[in-house]
Design a protein around this motif. Structure first.
Motif, PDB file in Angstrom:
ATOM      1  N   PRO A 582       0.822  -1.217   0.000  1.00 38.02           N
ATOM      2  CA  PRO A 582       0.000   0.000   0.000  1.00 38.02           C
ATOM      3  C   PRO A 582       0.853   1.262   0.000  1.00 38.02           C
ATOM      4  N   SER A 583       2.027   1.215   0.657  1.00 41.33           N
ATOM      5  CA  SER A 583       2.931   2.358   0.709  1.00 41.33           C
ATOM      6  C   SER A 583       4.301   1.845   1.139  1.00 41.33           C
ATOM      7  N   LEU A 584       5.267   2.766   1.199  1.00 38.73           N
ATOM      8  CA  LEU A 584       6.637   2.359   1.489  1.00 38.73           C
ATOM      9  C   LEU A 584       6.758   1.649   2.829  1.00 38.73           C
ATOM     10  N   GLY A 585       6.102   2.149   3.853  1.00 38.24           N
ATOM     11  CA  GLY A 585       6.219   1.583   5.198  1.00 38.24           C
ATOM     12  C   GLY A 585       5.085   0.662   5.573  1.00 38.24           C
ATOM     13  N   ARG A 586       4.389   0.093   4.606  1.00 41.67           N
ATOM     14  CA  ARG A 586       3.272  -0.813   4.887  1.00 41.67           C
ATOM     15  C   ARG A 586       3.367  -2.043   3.998  1.00 41.67           C
ATOM     16  N   ILE A 587       2.820  -3.146   4.508  1.00 41.53           N
ATOM     17  CA  ILE A 587       2.637  -4.337   3.686  1.00 41.53           C
ATOM     18  C   ILE A 587       1.207  -4.830   3.889  1.00 41.53           C
ATOM     19  N   ALA A 588       0.705  -5.535   2.874  1.00 38.57           N
ATOM     20  CA  ALA A 588      -0.633  -6.126   2.948  1.00 38.57           C
ATOM     21  C   ALA A 588      -0.488  -7.634   2.811  1.00 38.57           C
ATOM     22  N   ILE A 589      -1.232  -8.363   3.625  1.00 38.49           N
ATOM     23  CA  ILE A 589      -1.141  -9.822   3.648  1.00 38.49           C
ATOM     24  C   ILE A 589      -2.542 -10.404   3.655  1.00 38.49           C
ATOM     25  N   ARG A 590      -2.766 -11.433   2.828  1.00 40.39           N
ATOM     26  CA  ARG A 590      -4.025 -12.192   2.878  1.00 40.39           C
ATOM     27  C   ARG A 590      -3.754 -13.467   3.681  1.00 40.39           C
ATOM     28  N   ILE A 591      -4.516 -13.634   4.729  1.00 41.46           N
ATOM     29  CA  ILE A 591      -4.331 -14.766   5.643  1.00 41.46           C
ATOM     30  C   ILE A 591      -5.466 -15.749   5.422  1.00 41.46           C
ATOM     31  N   THR A 592      -5.139 -17.009   5.153  1.00 40.44           N
ATOM     32  CA  THR A 592      -6.139 -18.054   4.950  1.00 40.44           C
ATOM     33  C   THR A 592      -5.832 -19.210   5.888  1.00 40.44           C
ATOM     34  N   ARG A 593      -6.834 -19.616   6.651  1.00 40.61           N
ATOM     35  CA  ARG A 593      -6.623 -20.766   7.534  1.00 40.61           C
ATOM     36  C   ARG A 593      -6.694 -22.049   6.719  1.00 40.61           C
ATOM     37  N   VAL A 594      -5.630 -22.839   6.769  1.00 41.11           N
ATOM     38  CA  VAL A 594      -5.544 -24.088   6.010  1.00 41.11           C
ATOM     39  C   VAL A 594      -6.122 -25.243   6.811  1.00 41.11           C
ATOM     40  N   ARG A 595      -5.795 -25.291   8.103  1.00 41.34           N
ATOM     41  CA  ARG A 595      -6.384 -26.337   8.963  1.00 41.34           C
ATOM     42  C   ARG A 595      -6.381 -25.871  10.417  1.00 41.34           C
TER      43      ARG A 595
END
Length: 595
Positions: A582-595
């Motif tokens: 999203p910007s220099l000092g940010r990250i975006a993560i998609r979290i999916t529960r596998v089990r």
């Protein structure tokens, strides 16, 4: 905001804003520090197959000369675990030419006190120290036969005992030096809390348990702040791993080490903001205290102002009162009669716990008379041949008589005889078995270290291992919020690079907050920490190698498009998909529960 930017703010308004911010940090008001609205209600737990997107930011607020003052009240308000890790110095109880000889002095002093001024247990100690061949009571002991035998030779029984021991009839049998040494070795040294002390938890010493110099008592800064009142707790009765010790310090303990206005002021340079991470169970944002990761740069030890200590008592700190106590077994313990085991004998007393009074007497008498050898003979005036011949070889005595004069005492070690004699002496007046505990008290004696050396010791201990301040720093800047399983760090640009790198760090046990009792607020319940390339968690892509200023955590560098797998608490597993930044000092993560 960088350190340089912070120092540019020189207006009165900016200074006041900075002061208020630092005050908020010290109180742990992280929400105010972040300048963010209150967090949203905690999201629901992720179900298997469910996904949730989350954004993490990395912000810095670098402050220089962040100053925090701790009073004695602040120190005593810390959790017990934190207090016990603030090692101050070791109180030297040993006897030697360069030691304070505290135990020796206390035992020497008690001999001359009016018995009416002493407690029953202290009078027992005095009686033991004052015991001479002349005052020894032989009735009921292995030497009882001397009462009838010696007068036939024109001797007093006390003279025979003195000759066996190689002393005069008025000499004290057990000296303060001998007693203090055996108390130190057999009562004090076997107490669990004199063998190890708590200290900082490190990668090499995750439990934070350190050995103690034999013959010393480890003292903490909290002990000094509490005027030594805490010693009776630490060195009182304990039951650890199935082993019991009745303790050796009893009653009130007092010392003058710190004045009422005592304080410690530390100055630190730090990023005051926490790391932002993810609670995998619900995909929510959580905060992790950043103080521990900055330990290498937190304090400028080249600046003498990094630590200021005020309020140590001037001159020589004094122990006002410290009482040592030993307990008696509930049985009369007979001395042995056999020469084996060699140099010890077969008294049941050797099987007692070392902290019992009877064991101490045996041990002290053996250390005093183990090398005693003598040949003593007594004759009647009209005879050349001796009627009574006593031999002592390395402490083992045997007596022979001729002409049917009488029955001699059985052969035994001298310490076997003295064990019975001492017990009889302690029970003068019909005192019941088990009631002859003994005690002695240090009063108004210097601790053996002056104020200047205490201050230097405090500075040296903290500077040589600043991890000992981390628990304090984390209490003052209490910025952990939620239950993060991993967190985001953006590293400084490498040499020649224009930008830093994005890293995910898996939490360590030290990242979990501690409660008022010093214990973790939640268990470190991670069977497989780290980041992996597969859902089976077989191909590890993270490591603890030094990177991003850290060599302790499992960590991995990430870029958009990366797919990782990570274990949560228990048996849960999650997929992490790194999305576009999203910007220099940010990250975006998609979290999916596998089990």
């Amino acid at each position: 905001m960088s350190t340089e930017e912070t120092n540019m703010f020189d207006s009165p308004f900016a200074h006041e804003a900075r002061r208020l911010l630092l005050a908020s940090l010290a109180l742990g008001l992280t929400a105010c520090v972040d300048g963010l609205p209150p967090p949203d209600p905690e999201p629901a737990e992720l179900a298997v197959g469910e996904s949730r997107d989350v954004e993490l930011r990395f912000l810095r607020f670098d402050v220089t000369d962040f100053e925090q003052t701790l009073t004695r009240e602040d120190i005593l308000a810390f959790p017990r675990d934190v207090q016990d890790r603030l090692w101050l110095l070791d109180l030297d109880l040993r006897s030697g030419p360069t030691t304070p000889r505290l135990l020796d002095s206390a035992l020497e002093a008690i001999k001359d006190v009016d018995p009416a001024e002493l407690s029953p247990a202290a009078r027992n100690m005095q009686a033991l120290l004052r015991m001479t061949p002349e005052t020894a009571q032989l009735e009921g002991t292995a030497l009882e036969q001397l009462i009838g035998l010696a007068p036939l030779l024109g001797l007093a029984p006390a003279q025979v005992l003195a000759d066996l021991l190689g002393v005069d009839v008025e000499d004290e049998i057990l000296t303060p030096a001998a007693v203090s040494q055996t108390v130190l070795e057999n009562v004090i040294a076997v107490h669990p809390n004199t063998q190890t002390r708590l200290g900082p938890r490190t990668a090499d010493n995750p439990d934070g348990i350190y050995p103690v110099t034999p013959g010393t008592l480890p003292l903490t800064l909290a002990d000094a702040a509490d005027n030594f009142a805490s010693l009776s707790r630490r060195y009182g009765p304990v039951f650890i791993d199935g082993v019991y010790h009745p303790g050796f310090i009893s009653g009130a303990s007092r010392a003058r080490v710190l004045e009422d206005g005592f304080s410690i002021t530390v100055r630190a340079n730090a990023n005051a903001l926490p790391y932002k991470g993810v609670d995998l169970s619900n995909g929510g944002v959580a905060s992790v205290n950043s103080v521990r990761s900055q330990i290498e740069d937190l304090f400028d030890f080249g600046d003498p102002r990094w630590l200021t200590i005020d309020g140590l008592v001037p001159g020589d700190p004094v122990i006002e009162e410290l009482t040592f106590r030993m307990v008696e077994d509930e049985r009369f313990i007979f001395g042995g009669r056999a020469p084996l085991p060699a140099g010890e004998g077969d008294s049941f007393g050797w099987t007692l716990p070392r902290w019992t009074l009877e064991y101490v007497i045996l041990s002290g008498a053996r250390s005093t008379f183990a090398s005693q050898s003598a040949s003593v003979s007594y004759r009647q005036p009209d005879r050349e041949d001796p009627l009574f011949l006593a031999q002592v070889v390395d402490g083992y005595q045997s007596i022979d008589v001729v002409g049917g004069v009488g029955a001699p005492p059985a052969a035994s070690y001298l310490w076997d005889l003295l064990l019975e004699v001492a017990q009889t002496r302690l029970h003068d007046g019909g005192l019941a078995e088990g009631d002859a505990d003994v005690e002695f008290t240090l009063r108004d004696v210097p601790v053996g270290t002056d104020t200047a050396l205490i201050e230097q010791t405090m500075r040296d201990n903290l500077a040589s291992d600043p991890n000992s301040l981390l628990d304090i720093a984390q209490q003052l800047i209490d910025s952990t919020r939620g239950e993060a399983d991993f967190y985001y760090v953006r590293s400084e640009p490498r040499e020649g690079a224009a930008e830093g790198e994005d890293w995910l760090f898996y939490v360590e046990e030290d990242d979990i907050a501690r409660g008022d009792d010093g214990q973790l607020v939640r268990p470190y319940d991670y069977a497989n920490p780290g980041f992996f390339a597969d859902a089976a968690l077989q191909v590890r892509v993270s490591s603890r190698d030094a990177a991003a200023g850290d060599a302790r955590h499992e960590k991995v560098r990430v870029t958009p498009g990366d797919v990782l797998y990570v274990a949560g608490t228990g048996t849960t597993v999650y997929q992490l998909e790194v999305l576009d930044k999203p910007s220099l000092g940010r990250i975006a993560i998609r979290i999916t529960r596998v089990r």
